[in-house]
Scaffold this active site. Sequence first.
Site, PDB file in Angstrom:
ATOM      1  N   TRP A  39       0.955  -1.074  -0.233  1.00  0.00           N
ATOM      2  CA  TRP A  39      -0.026   0.007  -0.028  1.00  0.00           C
ATOM      3  C   TRP A  39       0.868   1.396   0.055  1.00  0.00           C
ATOM      4  O   TRP A  39       0.706   2.140  -0.694  1.00  0.00           O
ATOM      5  CB  TRP A  39      -0.892  -0.041   1.095  1.00  0.00           C
ATOM      6  CG  TRP A  39      -1.855  -1.272   0.828  1.00  0.00           C
ATOM      7  CD1 TRP A  39      -2.102  -2.231   1.483  1.00  0.00           C
ATOM      8  CD2 TRP A  39      -2.832  -1.229  -0.271  1.00  0.00           C
ATOM      9  NE1 TRP A  39      -3.030  -3.489   0.896  1.00  0.00           N
ATOM     10  CE2 TRP A  39      -3.556  -2.471   0.088  1.00  0.00           C
ATOM     11  CE3 TRP A  39      -3.140  -0.483  -1.000  1.00  0.00           C
ATOM     12  CZ2 TRP A  39      -4.779  -2.660  -0.923  1.00  0.00           C
ATOM     13  CZ3 TRP A  39      -4.470  -0.765  -2.041  1.00  0.00           C
ATOM     14  CH2 TRP A  39      -5.129  -2.082  -1.876  1.00  0.00           C
ATOM     15  N   ASP A  64      -1.645   6.256   6.216  1.00  0.00           N
ATOM     16  CA  ASP A  64      -2.786   5.447   5.812  1.00  0.00           C
ATOM     17  C   ASP A  64      -3.254   4.608   6.841  1.00  0.00           C
ATOM     18  O   ASP A  64      -2.568   3.483   6.998  1.00  0.00           O
ATOM     19  CB  ASP A  64      -2.338   5.049   4.716  1.00  0.00           C
ATOM     20  CG  ASP A  64      -3.467   3.747   3.809  1.00  0.00           C
ATOM     21  OD1 ASP A  64      -4.460   3.710   4.699  1.00  0.00           O
ATOM     22  OD2 ASP A  64      -3.017   3.429   2.958  1.00  0.00           O
ATOM     23  N   LYS A 101     -13.124  -1.610   6.392  1.00  0.00           N
ATOM     24  CA  LYS A 101     -12.450  -2.811   7.057  1.00  0.00           C
ATOM     25  C   LYS A 101     -13.192  -2.344   8.624  1.00  0.00           C
ATOM     26  O   LYS A 101     -13.564  -3.620   8.989  1.00  0.00           O
ATOM     27  CB  LYS A 101     -11.075  -2.642   7.065  1.00  0.00           C
ATOM     28  CG  LYS A 101     -10.404  -2.693   5.352  1.00  0.00           C
ATOM     29  CD  LYS A 101      -9.191  -1.709   5.263  1.00  0.00           C
ATOM     30  CE  LYS A 101      -8.890  -1.986   3.867  1.00  0.00           C
ATOM     31  NZ  LYS A 101      -9.153  -3.135   2.913  1.00  0.00           N
TER      32      LYS A 101
HETATM   33  N1  PMP Z   1      -4.494   1.422   2.035  1.00  0.00           N
HETATM   34  C1  PMP Z   1      -4.778   0.257   2.700  1.00  0.00           C
HETATM   35  C2  PMP Z   1      -3.748   0.090   3.795  1.00  0.00           C
HETATM   36  C3  PMP Z   1      -5.730  -0.818   2.134  1.00  0.00           C
HETATM   37  O1  PMP Z   1      -5.712  -1.898   2.891  1.00  0.00           O
HETATM   38  C4  PMP Z   1      -6.316  -0.698   1.135  1.00  0.00           C
HETATM   39  C5  PMP Z   1      -7.636  -1.633   0.563  1.00  0.00           C
HETATM   40  N2  PMP Z   1      -7.316  -2.649   0.832  1.00  0.00           N
HETATM   41  C6  PMP Z   1      -6.265   0.715   0.583  1.00  0.00           C
HETATM   42  C7  PMP Z   1      -5.294   1.813   0.895  1.00  0.00           C
HETATM   43  C8  PMP Z   1      -7.078   0.964  -0.901  1.00  0.00           C
HETATM   44  O2  PMP Z   1      -8.336   1.580  -0.196  1.00  0.00           O
HETATM   45  P1  PMP Z   1      -9.129   1.522  -1.563  1.00  0.00           P
HETATM   46  O3  PMP Z   1      -9.540   0.216  -2.246  1.00  0.00           O
HETATM   47  O4  PMP Z   1     -10.494   2.232  -0.587  1.00  0.00           O
HETATM   48  O5  PMP Z   1      -8.953   2.502  -2.470  1.00  0.00           O
END
Ligand code: PMP
Length: 369
Positions: A101, A176, A200
């Site tokens: 991420w 994040d 989540k």
């Molecule tokens: N950051 C993290 C730590 C994530 O776990 C995720 C999704 N699993 C995201 C960003 C991306 O999020 P989204 O799919 O809502 O754009």
Amino acid sequence: MNRPYNFSAGPAAIPAEVLETAAAEMLDWHGSGMGVMEMSHRGKEFIAIYEQAEADLRELLAVPAHFKILFMQGGGLAENAIVPLNLSRAATVDVVVTGSWSQKSQKEARKYASEVRVVASGEGSHFTTLPDPSTWQLSRGASYVHLCSNETIHGVEFHELPDLQALGSDAPLVIDFSSHVASRPVDWSRVGLAFGGAQKNLGPAGLTLVIVREDLLGHALPACPSAFDYKVVADNQSMFNTPPTWGIYMAGLTFQWLKRQKEGDATGIAAMERRNIAKAQLLYSYIDQSQLYLNKVAPNARSRMNIPFFLRDESRNDAFLAGAKERGLLQLKGHKSVGGMRASLYNAMPLAGVEALVSYMREFEQHQA
Ligand code: PMP
């Protein structure tokens, strides 16, 4: 109703009580004659829902008064662009890369910042360790430092946020916290901005939470869309455009559920943290003594929320998943980029769910022998 235990990394399980309340209120919210999805976001009914949700979240996470809480759309990945559009001032951005991420965050920031520097990386250990903050090569005058405080795929978590000032940087820290928000307290004295998708630990997909220090507002690049300009969003109480009303309502119900949680003498987020520590400890300690299962993450970096694990005999993966499903243990398949299994133990997962998982894992291992 006896529901299966759902270990999905997201969209993820929602507390049954929250779903039951939402179901009961679906056609008629509090005698208004309307369901929440049918209400004007500017009407008094929805404004009451929004204000309660914001106040409850502020209380739960102890968000100081000089931070704004924004309810946006776009998810975590959109924030990878929205953050540099607002904060980079087209200057240098520092990124700590600790897994998939934050890797994506640093790539996206390159579109908006003059320079993106990876100041530390866990790639050398295949993201099974977190680089110690004392080794980070922080830039002078960076516009912000990005880190992902819980990497959902690799299962590494910062158990303490870095003190950037002590490390010689004046830049605000951007985290994040998508996959561990509300699982533990946040030290706001170390944070400039935190963002996370709701799907989540807070509610349904479609709502993105941003908590930002007021002095960071008002510096967006000219190209930043107005609906993504944090100052515009903050000045309009998240209603510059139509906010994700259903997501805000569901998150609000989740905040009320969180406020009711107790563990010993702890309530709310402190109670969740105790429960989350106990859940994670149970699973990790079982995995560590097992001959079949393996978690490769260094103990001090292990996530309480997302626990990837492997079967030493990978030919048994499909049988493991099929048996789990039969026992009402759902969505344990690991992310496609790393394989194996992953158990996500968000707030809605009770200790009994982890006990059921461990007991199945033990049974499966014994049948192997
Ligand atoms: N950051 C993290 C730590 C994530 O776990 C995720 C999704 N699993 C995201 C960003 C991306 O999020 P989204 O799919 O809502 O754009």
